[in-house]
Each structure stands twice: as C-alpha cells, then as structure tokens.
Scaffold this active site. Structure first.
Site, PDB file in Angstrom:
ATOM      1  N   HIS A  54       0.840  -1.206   0.000  1.00  0.00           N
ATOM      2  CA  HIS A  54       0.000   0.000   0.000  1.00  0.00           C
ATOM      3  C   HIS A  54       0.875   1.258   0.000  1.00  0.00           C
ATOM      4  O   HIS A  54       0.642   2.207  -0.771  1.00  0.00           O
ATOM      5  CB  HIS A  54      -0.910  -0.043   1.230  1.00  0.00           C
ATOM      6  CG  HIS A  54      -1.935   1.036   1.279  1.00  0.00           C
ATOM      7  ND1 HIS A  54      -2.724   1.261   2.374  1.00  0.00           N
ATOM      8  CD2 HIS A  54      -2.307   1.977   0.370  1.00  0.00           C
ATOM      9  CE1 HIS A  54      -3.528   2.284   2.148  1.00  0.00           C
ATOM     10  NE2 HIS A  54      -3.295   2.732   0.938  1.00  0.00           N
ATOM     11  N   GLU A  88       2.464   1.654  -3.311  1.00  0.00           N
ATOM     12  CA  GLU A  88       1.506   2.192  -4.296  1.00  0.00           C
ATOM     13  C   GLU A  88       1.496   3.723  -4.239  1.00  0.00           C
ATOM     14  O   GLU A  88       1.457   4.403  -5.266  1.00  0.00           O
ATOM     15  CB  GLU A  88       0.107   1.640  -4.010  1.00  0.00           C
ATOM     16  CG  GLU A  88      -1.000   2.218  -4.866  1.00  0.00           C
ATOM     17  CD  GLU A  88      -2.248   2.553  -4.073  1.00  0.00           C
ATOM     18  OE1 GLU A  88      -2.723   3.705  -4.177  1.00  0.00           O
ATOM     19  OE2 GLU A  88      -2.738   1.674  -3.338  1.00  0.00           O
ATOM     20  N   HIS A  89       1.555   4.277  -3.027  1.00  0.00           N
ATOM     21  CA  HIS A  89       1.572   5.735  -2.867  1.00  0.00           C
ATOM     22  C   HIS A  89       2.893   6.339  -3.323  1.00  0.00           C
ATOM     23  O   HIS A  89       2.911   7.351  -4.029  1.00  0.00           O
ATOM     24  CB  HIS A  89       1.320   6.105  -1.401  1.00  0.00           C
ATOM     25  CG  HIS A  89      -0.104   6.057  -0.990  1.00  0.00           C
ATOM     26  ND1 HIS A  89      -0.794   7.153  -0.540  1.00  0.00           N
ATOM     27  CD2 HIS A  89      -1.003   5.032  -0.951  1.00  0.00           C
ATOM     28  CE1 HIS A  89      -2.045   6.819  -0.247  1.00  0.00           C
ATOM     29  NE2 HIS A  89      -2.191   5.526  -0.484  1.00  0.00           N
ATOM     30  N   GLU A 112       4.364   9.673   2.829  1.00  0.00           N
ATOM     31  CA  GLU A 112       3.241   8.798   2.480  1.00  0.00           C
ATOM     32  C   GLU A 112       3.086   7.627   3.447  1.00  0.00           C
ATOM     33  O   GLU A 112       1.980   7.156   3.681  1.00  0.00           O
ATOM     34  CB  GLU A 112       3.424   8.264   1.061  1.00  0.00           C
ATOM     35  CG  GLU A 112       3.413   9.344  -0.011  1.00  0.00           C
ATOM     36  CD  GLU A 112       2.081  10.069  -0.095  1.00  0.00           C
ATOM     37  OE1 GLU A 112       1.024   9.415  -0.028  1.00  0.00           O
ATOM     38  OE2 GLU A 112       2.095  11.309  -0.228  1.00  0.00           O
ATOM     39  N   GLU A 159      -4.633   7.060   6.947  1.00  0.00           N
ATOM     40  CA  GLU A 159      -5.698   6.400   6.194  1.00  0.00           C
ATOM     41  C   GLU A 159      -6.118   5.113   6.892  1.00  0.00           C
ATOM     42  O   GLU A 159      -7.302   4.830   7.060  1.00  0.00           O
ATOM     43  CB  GLU A 159      -5.228   6.091   4.768  1.00  0.00           C
ATOM     44  CG  GLU A 159      -6.259   5.321   3.949  1.00  0.00           C
ATOM     45  CD  GLU A 159      -5.722   4.772   2.644  1.00  0.00           C
ATOM     46  OE1 GLU A 159      -6.466   4.030   1.980  1.00  0.00           O
ATOM     47  OE2 GLU A 159      -4.560   5.061   2.292  1.00  0.00           O
TER      48      GLU A 159
END
Length: 1013
Positions: free
Chosen positions: A86, A89-90, A162, A197
């Site tokens: 994840h 991905e950022h 991130e 998040e």
C-alpha cells in the site's frame, strides 16, 4: 445516409475483426500473440500476448468503445502487516526518472481529459488503471504510469510523507520560529498519509471485522493495506527492496481496452519494458486454511457501536472453504447458490436468520467470495445478542438442510439468469473498467481470463450440468452440508478505542526511546525529528513552484467549443408529460418518473427513505415479498422508488422536491414493469400482522453499522450538514440523507420491542396515499420502434392512478439556519470536515469562474497543504453549480485545526496568487474530464429531466467555462469567499472525537438517540 451507415458498420466490425490481428505465434513490437478469442455476446475480441524479453503478460480487449482503458498491475503478496504494498503504491506516484517532480500523479490530474485515474492495492496484487477517450491523452498517461511504476525515484522523504514518521504535531509553528511554537505544537506524534488512512479504516468496525476475519481464514496473506500497529515497523530499505522484487515486467500484467490500435500500445510498452531482463516473478498463490479436520472457532474484541442497542453488539459468521475457482462453471454455480440462499427478503437464510430476529443485518464477509484460488462461502450476522452467538451455526445448518431437501425452484434460477442477460444488454459508459475489475483478481490467482470472458460457454455448461438433475443440491452436499467450518466472532469491548490510544502511545514512546538511545540523548533525538520534519516541510513547500514542463498534457484548444446536443422530444402519454430519448438501447427500455410534491411536511419527508425501503419489504395483500421479488427478477432489471430534490437552475434559493420512480426492462416486459411499480407503491400492505416487526427489522438494519457508513464517507456527511444551513435544497437533502436522517433512524430503531410503531406506520400510509397521486412527469429512453407501445403502456398505468393532487397546507418561509460552527462527536481516530458558502445559480455567469477556482484551489493549494503537509488522506475545494454552493472538505484528517485555518485563508490566497496561463489551462481541462465524460444511453437527457438544465443552458456554461479569465477567478474568490467569511456567511462542520479544541465557540451536536414527534 445508407453509405454512412455502412461505413460505420464496417469500422465497428474492423475493431473486433480477428483477421486484422496477428495469428497465434506471430510477433508484434516485442510481443508474441499466444491466442485470441472473439466473444460475440460481449461484442469484443480478446488477445493474450507475452513480452518476449521479460515475460510480461498483456491482455488486450478490442471493442467498439471510445472510452479506452489501460492498467499495469503487479503480484504483490505482502510479507507482513506493515502495509508495504500500500505504501509502495503511494510512493511510486511521487516522482520517477522521466518525471522527476513531486507527485506527478496528482499534478497530472488537471493535465488530462481522462474520466478515471487511480491506483489500488488489493490483498495480493496492486494495479494502476486509467480511462480516456483522447488518443494523445492515452499515450501521455501510459508514459506516466509506466515510468512511475517501473522507474520511481522512491525518495526517503516520500516514504516518510506517504508511509510513516515521527514528527512535531504542528511543524508550521516551528517553521515560523521557536518563540511562536506552543508546547502542544512540539508534541511528537506518528504521521503519514497511509498511516492516517489506515487509522481511519480501523475506525470502521465493519472493515475491522472483515480484515480480522481474513487474518484467520487466510493467514498466508498478510494485511496489504497495513495495520497501524505494524506500519511503524516498516523501513525505507524494506520498501525499496519490495519494489525491486515485485515491480518488474516479469511480475506484471498489462491490460488495454477499447477501439485504439493494439499495435500503437505495444510499440510504446515495448520501449519501456525492453530495458529490463527477465527475472522470476512472484508466483506464489496463497490458499486459505484447511478446514477438513473439523470446525474451528475464533473470538476477538472490537469496538462498541454507540448508535446500536447495547445488547446487540456482537458480530459472528460461519464459513466454508469451497473448490478451485479455476473451474469457472462450478464457481458460477456456487455464486448462484449463494444468491438463491441469501438474496432478497424472501430468501431462506434472510427469513431464518434476520426475520427471525437472530441478527439485524448480514456481516461484511457474507456471501460467496470467488476472488481467490479457492472459493469461500460465509454466512454472518451483525447486531447479535451474546446469548444468540452459539445459535448461528446450528440455525444455518438446519436451514441449509431444509433447502437441500426441498430443492431449488427453476423460476428463481431463471430470475437470476435474467438479471445476467440484462446486465450484458445494458451498455454502460465504463464497460472497460468494469471488465478489468472483474477479470483482474482471478487473473492474478492463475485463473484463465479467457474462461472468465466466455459467458455463453459458462451458461451452456451450467445448463448441461443442471439438466442432469439436482446439480445445485449436489454442490451443497459437496461443500456446505458438513461441519468443516470456521466460526468467527467479534465481541464488543467498551475500552477498545481507549486501548488503541494507549497502544499507540506506548509504541510511540518505545520508538522515541530507541531514537534517544541511538542519537545519544533526548534533546538530540528531538532535534533530529524536528529537523527532518522541517526539511520535509521545506521540500513540500517547493511543490507549488517547481517546473512542470516535463509533464505531458492535452490543451484547452483540444476541447470542442460546441458539444453535440442530445435530441429530446416532449409530448404526453395519457395525462403524463413525457420526455423521450430515442436511441439504440439493445432491446431495453429505461423509465424514470417524478411526482413533484409542494409544501411536503418535514415529518413526512423524513420518513420517505423508510417508506421506499418498506414497500420493497412488506408485500401486498395478494403477493408476498418473495413472490414480488421473483417477478421483479424475471421481468425487469430492477425497479426503485426514491426521494429527489433540486435547486432551480435559475434560482438556487428555491427548490422542488418529490418522489422518483425508475425501472429497466426488456421492451416486451415494459407493461409488467409499470404494473410492478404501481403494485409495490399502491398495494403494499402496511396493515399486515407482520408489518411492525418487518419495519423494525429495516430500522435496526439501517442503524446497525451506520457509524461505519459515516466513517467511509465522513466528509460527505460533514458537507451535507454544513450546506443544510445555507439553502433550502441542501436542507431537504440533509433531512433525508444526512446526520438528521441517521439520528431519526437510530432513534426509531431503539424503541422497545413492545412498541408497535403505530405513529410511524400511520405516516407511511399517508405517504402511500399521495406517492403516485397527481400529475407525474416521465422520461423514457428506448429505440424508435417501441415508442408507441411504451406510450400506450404508460397511459394505461396512469389511468389506474388517482388523478387528484394532494394539497398540503402552505408552509411559512423556511427557517433552516444553523450554527456557524457545528461539531458532531463520533468514535473515530481521525476527523472529517467541511466549510460551505452560498454562491450563485446555475445560469449566473459567475458560476464558471467559481468552478475554475475550486479546481485551482484543490490542485494548486489545498492538496498540497491538507494532504502533503497536513497528513490528511484527502482535502480540496468544490463548486456545485446547480446547488449554488462553494465549499472545502477534508477526509481522514489528523490535524483539523490546521485544516480549518487553511480553509479560511484559501480565498485570500487565491486573490493574492499570480495565476499563470498554464494554471488556468489545467483547471479548465480538469473540469472537462467530467463535463465530457462518456455517458450511458440511459443517462442522456437526465440533466434536463431531473434538474431542468436545458441543452442551451449547458452550451452557454460550456462557453463560459472555456472563456474564464484570471481576473474573474480573483473577483469571485474575493466576493464569495473572502467577503462572505467576513460577513459570517459560512457554515463549518467537523465530525470525530471531541477534544479540548472543541470549545464554547462550537455548537456540539450529540448523536444521542431522541424520538420522533
């Protein structure tokens, strides 16, 4: 005309014609075609290719569709729960070799005419898709996506921004000087976009139940999104290593779709892939646990839902492991078994588990999951009492055995197959993206995508098996009628939230202690944390001034000034005014109608959502809901009733409201569709013996999990609450779809079981009496051949309805004013907020510069300040033309005070900003992404029907948007933001945990359960 039609047909045929493509074994631009297949039922040709040098797989779907799609994806089995897939991905999207700027992904958003751009982390793979109708745009975005994924910079500062880091809570205060910084500004906290998040995700009890269930049914696959408690174990070196091992062409699957030439795609892709040597990809395909040795049970703790009955806080499920999903026919059949057992109020499991009162709704993992290599079937409930938890499995086993003995009715199977048929006929505007989402998970688990595409072959094979007798029943014998199960339960813990806070504090202190030890002292360690934060702040500060000339772009001059108009025709059928859209619809008719209601009392409006649920639940005097559901599935693609309100395009302070009715059916079934709409609305039996208990179940299901629903789109609820204090239409929308509606539904759901809900049912019967009474207006989309038959059927429907319009007493001038600052305490670890201001009507010439301003603020200021610097998952500005509202929002925000300050100063920032021509160009392009996005045929003309926006109004606004100047932007920023804030015209709303900063200047709206008056 004939010659033109023939040419168009030839072009359509050419896109999917197999003869134009290479033969299997032939090479094209560094790829070898492995095989090809024409799928007539989906009007497409599929080609499976492999890159010769690296082994990358490529699936091309040729179809006569201008909305072309691209995706590159990688197998990314997570090695642990740190969320490395994840976070990667950022960070891949934060700059690459060819595009070495901060955040090229977000900076491309306003430079493209794409109608979809995103990236997704799934449980065992990560993929990056986009969709656009513009050929140059496609080429631009493909270049950015390929360079971002294969050659990212992966700077350590991007990882800390991130992923995660430790830093002072308010670095901006430190940046302005040590003397200005307060003690709380310097407090060290965990930060990071993904970290916040996932804290937000873990606030969602439904997500928490699902992810913890996955941990136990699928222990071989770790949490790819990341568990906040483990994210802080991930190192920068581990991130880079994971990229090197997984983001490689040998581990990649590429997907292209649409009417653009395959050869052009392959030529571009080969250039990018050719620099790599073949390696061994991540080929591990994980499987769930083996339950063949007998039942297992797991119980974990989770949060208490404050809006649900304190005695009904348990969630529990029972699951079976099924067969290999490579057998697509068996998987299709098991999905059908799941639907027959669980779908609809008449299904055996709904009746036996929810209607019987064992639980209030399905658990998040319920149903058939065919996305992995082995299928999983789960049946679970939320809103369960502690004493009833052990009863679930026994009850389920009894129901399954009874269904097995009785067998499945062919008519119910036909209803399910009819829905599939209509799904194939319904031409959506995003077919290519939907196909990607359907094929991709299975493709990454080794399932042949050609098998997944072969709809007719699958159906034919199913019918062959079914003809042998008791096929579905034998599948139940094979997989479900045994005790090889996992029972997973989440019990409520009143201290769950506080335990998370304590755990985070302990983990933070441990990390700080480690830093103190390695740095040789507390002051040195703190200075290092602060220095890194200020360095990141300085780097982020350069983001808005860096040279973006390396990024490709389309141009405003590429946007046509004139838009082809949708041809509509208005006449009447019986006493109904009808808007006709005649177009090729593949044998389907689409219907919408509105019954406008004047002076509707607030107490009745608030119950319309319950009414629309109830009429699809209770049944009529002569038909049970099960019988109605079967008929709806057999004869329609679905019918629905809902609430609709809209501001007037010429005056946003005024609004109309009413009930909407919609449906879709094959042309030959339109009369039946109309009759079913009439029947569920007019004939629903609110006096039946079961009405009160069934309505109570609807209320409890609505209340159960609503806290999670708010968490998943908290900024939308905040926006609605803020806007409700500004305009009449916004007030109406909040009553039926906002926190007011939540409060009402949870209030009604909390009534004692002895309460027969007489007052509620009386009002629902009132709504029933006027729902279809009066003068309807309708919109029908169909082909020209069926206009006459549809008009006749509609006239027949209206002749059976009451002609008189209900008359409510005139209402006084509406008073919907609210507190300027409102706070809603809810149990979330992060915040959701909105600030809204009134502006102008749709037809005003000032609307266009306001819309451009919202894009400028989002892309040039707010994303940078709220997300990059502030650590929120999202934030921006919006301008809703029809509603006359301009606003700001933030999503999963750890720093609300900072965000509020940014929102309040954004207008002045825009006034002072020296906008460039490029800035204005970017803003206009980003607006036209949605303005010119492809529309499904049933959506054409709906702007006129639903909102009164004519084709002339749309064309005028189009030209105004294209012509907006920098001066106009500054003028509206001054007038509608700066001046409006000085006049206290705004409404500010935040949701989240109530802390000390929520002082007496805020109106605190407790979500305590009240009652209906």
């Amino acid at each position: 005309m004939l010659r033109h039609g023939t040419a168009k047909g030839a072009i359509r045929k050419a896109v999917t014609e197999l003869s134009q493509f290479p033969k299997p074994g032939e090479k094209l631009h560094g790829f070898t075609l492995l095989r090809s297949k024409h799928v007539p039922e989906l009007e497409l040709t599929a080609l499976h290719l492999q890159h010769d040098k690296t082994g990358a797989e490529h699936l091309h779907i040729a179809r006569d569709d201008s909305n072309n799609v691209f995706s590159i994806g990688f197998k990314t089995n997570p090695p642990d729960d740190t969320g490395v897939p994840h976070i990667l991905e950022h960070t891949t999207l934060c700059g690459s070799e060819k595009y070495p700027i901060r955040d090229p992904f977000f900076k491309m958003l306003p430079r493209t005419l794409s109608n979809f751009m995103n990236a997704f982390t799934a449980s065992d793979h990560t993929f990056y898709p986009f969709a656009t109708t513009n050929a140059q745009d496609y080429k631009n975005l493909m270049s950015v996506y390929l360079d971002a994924t294969l050659r990212p910079l992966l700077k350590e500062s991007d990882f800390t921004q991130e992923g995660w880091r430790i830093g002072p809570e308010n670095p901006q205060a430190l940046a302005t000087g040590e003397a200005d910084a307060k003690l709380e500004d310097k407090k060290l906290v965990f930060k990071g976009v993904v970290y916040n998040e996932m804290k937000g995700q873990m606030s969602d009890a439904g997500y928490l139940f699902y992810i913890r269930f996955q941990d136990h049914i699928f222990p071989d696959i770790n949490n790819s999104g990341g568990d906040p408690q483990k994210i802080t174990d991930l190192t920068y070196a581990q991130l880079r290593q994971f990229h090197a091992e997984h983001y490689h062409p040998s581990n990649a699957k590429l997907y292209t779709y649409g009417d653009m030439p395959l050869a052009d795609h392959l030529k571009e892709i080969d250039v990018q892939l050719d620099a790599f040597e073949r390696i061994r990809g991540d080929v591990a395909i994980h499987r769930p646990i083996d339950l063949s040795s007998g039942p297992r049970e797991v119980t974990l703790l989770g949060p208490v839902d404050p809006l649900v009955d304190a005695n009904k806080q348990f969630k529990t499920s029972v699951s079976w492991i099924l067969g290999e999903t490579t057998d697509v026919v068996e998987s299709f059949s098991l999905a059908l078994v799941s639907a027959l057992l669980m779908d609809g109020y008449g299904s055996p499991l709904y009746r036996g588990l929810i209607e019987s009162g064992l639980g209030t709704d399905w658990s998040p993992n319920s149903g058939f999951d065919g996305s992995g290599r082995l299928g999983i079937f789960s049946i679970g409930l939320t809103g369960v009492q502690e004493a009833d938890v052990p009863k679930l499995k026994t009850q389920v086993q009894e129901i399954l055995q009874a269904v097995r003995e009785k067998g499945f009715e062919r008519s119910k199977i036909d209803g399910y197959l009819h829905q599939l048929e209509l799904g194939l006929k319904h031409k959506t505007a995003n077919f290519g993206m939907s196909l990607l989402h359907r094929l991709k998970p299975k493709w990454f688990t080794g399932i042949d995508p050609f098998d997944s595409l072969a709809w007719n072959d699958t159906l034919a094979a199913f019918e062959t098996q079914f003809a042998k007798g008791a096929y579905l029943e034998r599948l139940m014998d094979k997989y479900l009628l045994n005790d090889n199960t996992l029972t997973f339960t989440m019990a409520p813990s009143p201290t769950f939230g506080q335990d998370l806070v304590v755990e985070e504090e302990t983990r933070l202190n441990t990390k700080i202690s480690e830093a103190v030890k390695s740095q040789g002292g507390e002051e040195t360690a703190r200075a290092a944390f602060e220095a890194r934060e200020l360095q990141l702040l300085a780097e982020q500060g350069k983001s808005n001034t860096e040279d973006l000339s390396c990024l490709p772009t389309v141009h405003v001059q590429d946007i046509p000034r004139q838009k082809e108009r949708v041809v509509l025709r208005n006449d009447s059928a019986g006493r109904v005014q009808v808007q006709w859209r005649e177009a090729p619809t593949n044998g389907l008719t689409y219907f919408r109608a509105i019954n406008t209601l004047e002076n509707l009392p607030d107490d009745l409006r608030a119950l319309i959502p319950l009414f629309t649920d109830a009429i699809m639940r209770l049944g009529t005097k002569d038909m049970t809901m099960e019988q109605l559901e079967d008929l709806i599935k057999l004869k329609t693609g679905g019918i629905s009733v809902g609430y609709h309100s809209t501001s007037l395009p010429t005056d946003f302070t005024r609004a109309t409201e009413g009930l909407t009715f919609s449906g879709m059916a094959l042309d030959r079934h339109v009369p039946t569709m109309f009759d079913l709409i009439r029947k569920v609305v007019v004939d629903t039996d609110f006096d039946s013996a079961d009405a009160a208990s069934q309505i109570r179940q609807l209320l409890q299901a609505s209340a159960d999990g609503v806290v999670n629903d708010i968490a998943s789109s908290g900024h939308s609820f905040a926006r609605r609450a803020a806007e409700a204090g500004l305009t009449w239409d916004s007030f109406l929308k909040e009553q039926v779809g906002g926190l007011s509606q939540v409060k009402l539904m949870t209030s009604l759901a909390s009534r004692p079981e002895s309460d027969q809900l007489e007052d509620v049912i009386a009002k629902l019967k009132q709504i029933q009496q006027f729902a279809l009474a009066g003068n309807l207006r309708a919109a029908i989309t169909c082909d020209s051949e069926h206009v006459g038959e549809n008009a006749k059927a509609l006239a027949h429907l209206t002749s059976s309805l009451p002609a008189s319009t209900v008359a409510f007493p005139p209402r006084e001038q509406p008073n919907f004013s609210r507190d300027i600052k409102s706070f809603y305490p809810l149990p979330y670890q992060v915040y959701y907020g909105a600030l809204a201001l009134p502006t102008v009507s749709y037809t005003s010439s000032q609307g266009a510069p306001l819309q451009v301003l919202s894009q400028l603020l989002t892309h040039k200021h707010l994303h940078h300040e709220i997300r990059e610097k502030g650590g929120a998952y999202g934030g921006g500005a919006y301008s809703r033309a029809i509603d006359g509202i301009f606003g700001f929002y933030s999503y999963r925000d750890p720093n609300p005070l900072n965000t509020i300050n940014i929102m309040r100063n954004a207008g002045q920032w825009a006034v002072n900003k020296k906008w460039s021509d490029r800035d204005l160009e970017d803003a206009k392009i980003s607006i036209f992404q949605s303005v010119d996005a492809p529309r499904a045929v049933n959506e054409e003309g709906m702007g006129n029907f639903l909102y009164g926006i004519t084709e002339e109004m749309k064309q005028k606004r189009r030209e105004e948007l294209l012509d907006v100047t920098k001066d106009q932007v500054r003028e509206v920023a001054q007038k509608f933001i700066v001046d409006a804030l000085e006049k206290n015209s705004e409404r500010l709303v935040f949701l989240g945990e109530k802390r000390d900063w929520v002082d007496k200047s805020w109106a605190v709206n407790e979500m305590h359960i009240g009652d209906i008056e």
